[in-house]
Design a protein around this motif. Structure first.
Motif, PDB file in Angstrom:
ATOM      1  N   GLY A   1       0.792  -1.220   0.000  1.00 26.83           N
ATOM      2  CA  GLY A   1       0.000   0.000   0.000  1.00 26.83           C
ATOM      3  C   GLY A   1       0.822   1.266   0.000  1.00 26.83           C
ATOM      4  N   ARG A   2       2.080   1.196  -0.400  1.00 22.00           N
ATOM      5  CA  ARG A   2       2.957   2.362  -0.338  1.00 22.00           C
ATOM      6  C   ARG A   2       2.952   3.138  -1.659  1.00 22.00           C
ATOM      7  NH1 ARG A   2       4.592   1.377   4.416  1.00 22.00           N
ATOM      8  NH2 ARG A   2       5.071  -0.768   5.047  1.00 22.00           N
ATOM      9  N   SER A   3       3.170   4.429  -1.544  1.00 25.59           N
ATOM     10  CA  SER A   3       3.351   5.255  -2.738  1.00 25.59           C
ATOM     11  C   SER A   3       4.809   5.142  -3.173  1.00 25.59           C
ATOM     12  CB  SER A   3       2.979   6.707  -2.452  1.00 25.59           C
ATOM     13  OG  SER A   3       3.803   7.249  -1.433  1.00 25.59           O
ATOM     14  N   VAL A   4       5.024   4.828  -4.434  1.00 26.69           N
ATOM     15  CA  VAL A   4       6.372   4.535  -4.939  1.00 26.69           C
ATOM     16  C   VAL A   4       6.551   5.224  -6.284  1.00 26.69           C
ATOM     17  CG1 VAL A   4       8.045   2.729  -5.472  1.00 26.69           C
ATOM     18  CG2 VAL A   4       6.157   2.232  -3.900  1.00 26.69           C
ATOM     19  N   ARG A   5       7.735   5.769  -6.496  1.00 29.41           N
ATOM     20  CA  ARG A   5       8.109   6.237  -7.820  1.00 29.41           C
ATOM     21  C   ARG A   5       9.445   5.574  -8.188  1.00 29.41           C
ATOM     22  NH1 ARG A   5       6.762  10.593 -10.794  1.00 29.41           N
ATOM     23  NH2 ARG A   5       4.689   9.841 -10.200  1.00 29.41           N
ATOM     24  N   VAL A   6       9.430   4.879  -9.318  1.00 27.90           N
ATOM     25  CA  VAL A   6      10.656   4.301  -9.867  1.00 27.90           C
ATOM     26  C   VAL A   6      11.172   5.245 -10.934  1.00 27.90           C
ATOM     27  CG1 VAL A   6      11.670   2.366 -11.122  1.00 27.90           C
ATOM     28  CG2 VAL A   6       9.921   1.938  -9.384  1.00 27.90           C
ATOM     29  N   VAL A   7      12.415   5.647 -10.830  1.00 25.09           N
ATOM     30  CA  VAL A   7      13.026   6.580 -11.777  1.00 25.09           C
ATOM     31  C   VAL A   7      14.049   5.819 -12.610  1.00 25.09           C
ATOM     32  CG1 VAL A   7      14.252   8.753 -12.044  1.00 25.09           C
ATOM     33  CG2 VAL A   7      12.717   8.432 -10.102  1.00 25.09           C
ATOM     34  N   GLU A   8      13.925   5.925 -13.930  1.00 24.33           N
ATOM     35  CA  GLU A   8      14.758   5.139 -14.851  1.00 24.33           C
ATOM     36  C   GLU A   8      15.281   6.034 -15.985  1.00 24.33           C
ATOM     37  OE1 GLU A   8      16.889   2.944 -16.999  1.00 24.33           O
ATOM     38  OE2 GLU A   8      16.032   1.913 -15.258  1.00 24.33           O
ATOM     39  N   ALA A   9      16.582   5.966 -16.233  1.00 21.04           N
ATOM     40  CA  ALA A   9      17.205   6.810 -17.262  1.00 21.04           C
ATOM     41  C   ALA A   9      16.837   6.382 -18.675  1.00 21.04           C
ATOM     42  CB  ALA A   9      18.724   6.801 -17.091  1.00 21.04           C
ATOM     43  N   ALA A  10      16.591   5.102 -18.887  1.00 16.62           N
ATOM     44  CA  ALA A  10      16.293   4.591 -20.225  1.00 16.62           C
ATOM     45  C   ALA A  10      14.857   4.915 -20.619  1.00 16.62           C
ATOM     46  CB  ALA A  10      16.521   3.084 -20.261  1.00 16.62           C
ATOM     47  N   ASP A  11      14.522   4.643 -21.889  1.00 22.70           N
ATOM     48  CA  ASP A  11      13.141   4.865 -22.312  1.00 22.70           C
ATOM     49  C   ASP A  11      12.331   3.569 -22.284  1.00 22.70           C
ATOM     50  OD1 ASP A  11      13.960   3.497 -24.573  1.00 22.70           O
ATOM     51  OD2 ASP A  11      13.809   5.209 -25.917  1.00 22.70           O
ATOM     52  N   GLY A  12      12.825   2.590 -21.518  1.00 26.14           N
ATOM     53  CA  GLY A  12      12.103   1.347 -21.312  1.00 26.14           C
ATOM     54  C   GLY A  12      12.629   0.651 -20.071  1.00 26.14           C
ATOM     55  N   VAL A  13      11.893  -0.339 -19.589  1.00 25.27           N
ATOM     56  CA  VAL A  13      12.340  -1.111 -18.438  1.00 25.27           C
ATOM     57  C   VAL A  13      13.374  -2.145 -18.889  1.00 25.27           C
ATOM     58  CG1 VAL A  13      10.110  -0.787 -17.325  1.00 25.27           C
ATOM     59  CG2 VAL A  13      10.534  -2.882 -18.625  1.00 25.27           C
ATOM     60  N   GLY A  14      14.042  -2.767 -17.923  1.00 27.94           N
ATOM     61  CA  GLY A  14      14.975  -3.844 -18.255  1.00 27.94           C
ATOM     62  C   GLY A  14      16.367  -3.692 -17.712  1.00 27.94           C
ATOM     63  N   GLY A  15      16.745  -2.470 -17.317  1.00 25.63           N
ATOM     64  CA  GLY A  15      18.074  -2.290 -16.738  1.00 25.63           C
ATOM     65  C   GLY A  15      19.184  -2.677 -17.702  1.00 25.63           C
ATOM     66  N   THR A  16      20.082  -3.522 -17.239  1.00 26.42           N
ATOM     67  CA  THR A  16      21.222  -3.920 -18.077  1.00 26.42           C
ATOM     68  C   THR A  16      20.766  -4.594 -19.352  1.00 26.42           C
ATOM     69  OG1 THR A  16      23.370  -5.042 -18.024  1.00 26.42           O
ATOM     70  CG2 THR A  16      21.530  -6.199 -16.997  1.00 26.42           C
ATOM     71  N   TRP A  17      19.615  -5.251 -19.312  1.00 26.46           N
ATOM     72  CA  TRP A  17      19.114  -5.948 -20.505  1.00 26.46           C
ATOM     73  C   TRP A  17      18.434  -5.003 -21.476  1.00 26.46           C
ATOM     74  CZ3 TRP A  17      21.645 -10.077 -21.004  1.00 26.46           C
ATOM     75  CH2 TRP A  17      22.052 -10.792 -19.871  1.00 26.46           C
ATOM     76  N   PHE A  18      18.194  -3.770 -21.081  1.00 28.84           N
ATOM     77  CA  PHE A  18      17.745  -2.749 -22.020  1.00 28.84           C
ATOM     78  C   PHE A  18      18.932  -2.219 -22.811  1.00 28.84           C
ATOM     79  CE2 PHE A  18      17.156   1.647 -23.239  1.00 28.84           C
ATOM     80  CZ  PHE A  18      15.892   1.651 -23.813  1.00 28.84           C
ATOM     81  N   TRP A  19      20.052  -1.983 -22.136  1.00 30.02           N
ATOM     82  CA  TRP A  19      21.192  -1.312 -22.760  1.00 30.02           C
ATOM     83  C   TRP A  19      22.085  -2.267 -23.551  1.00 30.02           C
ATOM     84  CZ3 TRP A  19      20.728   3.684 -22.916  1.00 30.02           C
ATOM     85  CH2 TRP A  19      20.069   4.363 -21.891  1.00 30.02           C
ATOM     86  N   ASN A  20      22.318  -3.454 -23.051  1.00 24.11           N
ATOM     87  CA  ASN A  20      23.313  -4.357 -23.646  1.00 24.11           C
ATOM     88  C   ASN A  20      22.677  -5.218 -24.737  1.00 24.11           C
ATOM     89  OD1 ASN A  20      26.079  -4.425 -21.857  1.00 24.11           O
ATOM     90  ND2 ASN A  20      24.298  -3.759 -20.687  1.00 24.11           N
ATOM     91  N   ARG A  21      22.648  -4.686 -25.959  1.00 23.55           N
ATOM     92  CA  ARG A  21      21.991  -5.348 -27.083  1.00 23.55           C
ATOM     93  C   ARG A  21      22.993  -5.825 -28.132  1.00 23.55           C
ATOM     94  NH1 ARG A  21      16.298  -2.983 -27.722  1.00 23.55           N
ATOM     95  NH2 ARG A  21      15.911  -1.931 -25.741  1.00 23.55           N
ATOM     96  N   TYR A  22      24.247  -5.915 -27.787  1.00 19.25           N
ATOM     97  CA  TYR A  22      25.281  -6.294 -28.744  1.00 19.25           C
ATOM     98  C   TYR A  22      25.047  -7.715 -29.265  1.00 19.25           C
ATOM     99  CZ  TYR A  22      27.194  -8.564 -24.573  1.00 19.25           C
ATOM    100  OH  TYR A  22      27.354  -9.336 -23.444  1.00 19.25           O
ATOM    101  N   PRO A  23      25.623  -8.049 -30.419  1.00 18.93           N
ATOM    102  CA  PRO A  23      25.444  -9.401 -30.969  1.00 18.93           C
ATOM    103  C   PRO A  23      25.908 -10.466 -29.972  1.00 18.93           C
ATOM    104  CG  PRO A  23      26.525  -7.973 -32.566  1.00 18.93           C
ATOM    105  CD  PRO A  23      26.483  -7.214 -31.283  1.00 18.93           C
ATOM    106  N   GLY A  24      25.079 -11.456 -29.726  1.00 20.69           N
ATOM    107  CA  GLY A  24      25.442 -12.553 -28.844  1.00 20.69           C
ATOM    108  C   GLY A  24      25.189 -12.305 -27.373  1.00 20.69           C
ATOM    109  N   ALA A  25      24.657 -11.141 -27.019  1.00 17.45           N
ATOM    110  CA  ALA A  25      24.425 -10.837 -25.595  1.00 17.45           C
ATOM    111  C   ALA A  25      23.449 -11.841 -25.005  1.00 17.45           C
ATOM    112  CB  ALA A  25      23.887  -9.421 -25.437  1.00 17.45           C
ATOM    113  N   ARG A  26      23.868 -12.493 -23.926  1.00 19.04           N
ATOM    114  CA  ARG A  26      22.988 -13.427 -23.240  1.00 19.04           C
ATOM    115  C   ARG A  26      23.472 -13.608 -21.803  1.00 19.04           C
ATOM    116  NH1 ARG A  26      21.396 -17.605 -25.896  1.00 19.04           N
ATOM    117  NH2 ARG A  26      22.116 -16.972 -27.942  1.00 19.04           N
TER     118      ARG A  26
END
Length: 542
Positions: A32-57
């Motif tokens: 029941g808490r009020s929460v704000r998540v602040v994110e620099a990217a334009d989508g969720v995912g954290g490291t998996w949003f940014w690291n899109r290089y070939p073969g990233a897994r």
């Protein structure tokens, strides 16, 4: 509880919308808490949003990388491969955000520039900047840094880097539309985990690929394969998660699967047979071959020779195999890399390995890269040069605690934290998988879940008792830091020039940052703190 978009005062502010931020939001809202998540990217995912290089897994198996809090999510989601590729993991996290309706409380395209503790109000004042450059101040009683351990790219210290006439790509911020290297002369600088994953796929496209290697890494095979429905049965997931809780690395490797004998009690042939078994299994469990493998000694040297033998078997040119063989540090002192066809890539006619220990890079030129031996002309350059790990994302924010003390200043000689969760002098500030916790030496999903549950349970305890602030004591923090160092000292982990110790960042203090005591022992320590009434913390009533 979903909060209005124009609201600025909250119960909790969370920085980062990766695995940690999403789970924090889910649990905190359920309270029941009020929460704000602040994110620099334009989508969720954290490291998996940014690291899109070939073969990233991921190098943790998919069946152990999904959240464990929802049986319904388990039933609805299906992983495709043993080790999931970045697009699948990002799709999973987007599914989580949608299924649990998390997006209304996530503020995207917003960078946190500072966080200052206001002592009279016991609240954090968090300054943000959006994509337009406009700034806003948010406030909350609690601030949780879910910023990730490998999220602050390291700026390469290479002369002339900005002069290169062609495109320069960074594995840590790969173009979302992808890159086509067909017909191009490509150079890759860096052969850590990102480089090891990207190099085989870039080689398949490029006209010619030059791999610039400073330090050879110990690498084990993934043996990746498709997953079936049988792999993802509820019983299978439950057993894996149970095994992971008891494993030092937090992975589903049961104690009955490991060799309980010391390496020194076995013949060389018996040791090699065990190494071969784990090699065929694939993945990071090679580190668990023997109880003494991660101590300097005969077992670690045997592992190094076994892995060197595998390189000689897989690489056709003996001279190239020799360059690819790690020297000067024990197995495990740097993070093991998990590969698919990395060594075999160096058997291709269009791949050249450049040994930077023999001929270092002097500078990047408009035409390419100049080493001590030659100037290598390139059309494109790929930087797989890693991260300012564990602390970089935190010290990049101007975080100030009691008395205006700066976190970056407090950590100038190395990070000091109580359990990797809290920092003396910074009340009501929590860090998820911070320095002093198993974090990068474990299955990150499991360690993230454990921290998120601990933090949200702590916040519930405090608010239900009218506690205004919680702060780690200096004594408890110093005791934990000393314990973590004592546990690490006999092992190989502090022995290498690795990102575990900050050695990859010029000017950064050399301190072994994760906790090597293992997931079960760490979890017990955290549970004891709670059972003893949050021992090691000072609680201030409202």
């Amino acid at each position: 509880m979903t909060t209005a978009p124009d609201r600025t005062d909250f119960d909790v502010i969370v920085v980062g919308a990766g695995y940690s931020g999403l789970y924090l939001l889910h649990l905190l809202r359920s309270q029941g808490r009020s929460v704000r998540v602040v994110e620099a990217a334009d989508g969720v995912g954290g490291t998996w949003f940014w690291n899109r290089y070939p073969g990233a897994r991921c190098d943790v198996e998919s069946l152990e990388y999904g959240f464990s809090f929802s049986e319904e999510l388990d039933r609805e989601w299906r992983w495709n491969e043993r080790y999931s590729a970045q697009p699948d993991i990002l799709a999973y996290l987007n599914t989580v955000a949608d299924k649990f309706d998390l997006r209304p409380d996530i503020q995207l395209n917003t960078t946190v520039t500072s966080a200052t503790y206001d002592e009279p109000s016991h609240r954090w004042r968090v300054r943000t900047r959006d994509a337009s450059g406009a700034g806003t101040e948010l406030s909350a009683q609690f601030c949780v840094m879910a910023t990730g351990c490998l999220s602050k790219p390291k700026s390469p210290d290479i002369a002339g880097l900005g002069s290169f006439a062609g495109p320069t790509y960074y594995t840590s911020s790969w173009p979302h539309e992808g890159v086509d290297f067909t017909g191009q002369r490509v150079g890759v600088i860096g052969t850590g985990s990102s480089g090891v994953q990207a190099i085989p796929l870039i080689a398949e496209q490029a006209d010619h690929l030059h791999v610039f290697q400073r330090t050879a890494n110990y690498i084990v095979p993934a043996h990746n394969h498709d997953l079936t429905e049988d792999h993802q049965r509820a019983e299978e997931l439950a057993q894996r998660r149970s095994n992971a809780l008891d494993c030092p690395l937090g992975v589903a490797f049961a104690a009955t699967e490991t060799n309980q004998q010391l390496s020194t009690d076995l013949t060389p042939e018996q040791r090699d047979a065990e190494f071969e078994r784990l090699w065929r299994r694939g993945g990071l469990v090679m580190m668990l071959a023997f109880p003494d493998l991660l101590l300097e000694g005969e077992g670690n040297r045997a592992a190094a020779e076994f892995l060197a033998k595998k390189i000689r078997e897989r690489v056709a040119d003996p001279a190239v195999a020799e360059i690819l063989t790690p020297r000067g540090y024990p197995v495990g002192a740097k993070r093991l890399c998990v590969d698919t066809n990395y060594y075999e890539t160096f058997n291709r006619d269009n791949v050249t390995l450049v040994d930077l220990t023999a001929s270092p890079i002097e500078e990047v030129t408009p035409a390419g890269v100049r080493t001590g031996d030659a100037e290598i002309e390139l059309d494109a350059l790929v930087m797989a040069t890693g991260f300012d790990a564990m602390t970089g994302a935190l010290t990049a924010i101007d975080i100030r605690g009691r008395g205006g003390v700066e976190l970056a200043q407090r950590w100038a000689d190395g990070p000091r934290s109580y359990l990797g969760l809290s920092i003396a002098g910074f009340p009501n500030l929590f860090t998820v998988t911070g320095p002093g916790s198993p974090s990068v030496l474990s299955n990150m999903r499991l360690s993230i879940e454990q921290h998120v549950v601990w933090i949200t349970d702590c916040i519930r305890y405090l608010t239900s008792r009218g506690i205004a602030s919680i702060e780690a004591t200096e004594a408890a923090q110093e005791s934990w830091v000393a314990h973590a160092a004592e546990v690490a000292e006999p092992t190989v982990f502090p022995r290498g020039a690795s990102w575990y110790t900050g050695s990859n960042v010029p000017g950064k203090a050399r301190v072994f940052m994760p906790y090597i005591g293992g997931v079960p022992a760490y979890r017990e320590a955290c549970e004891k703190v709670v059972a003893d009434g949050y021992s090691g913390f000072e609680l201030t009533p409202a």
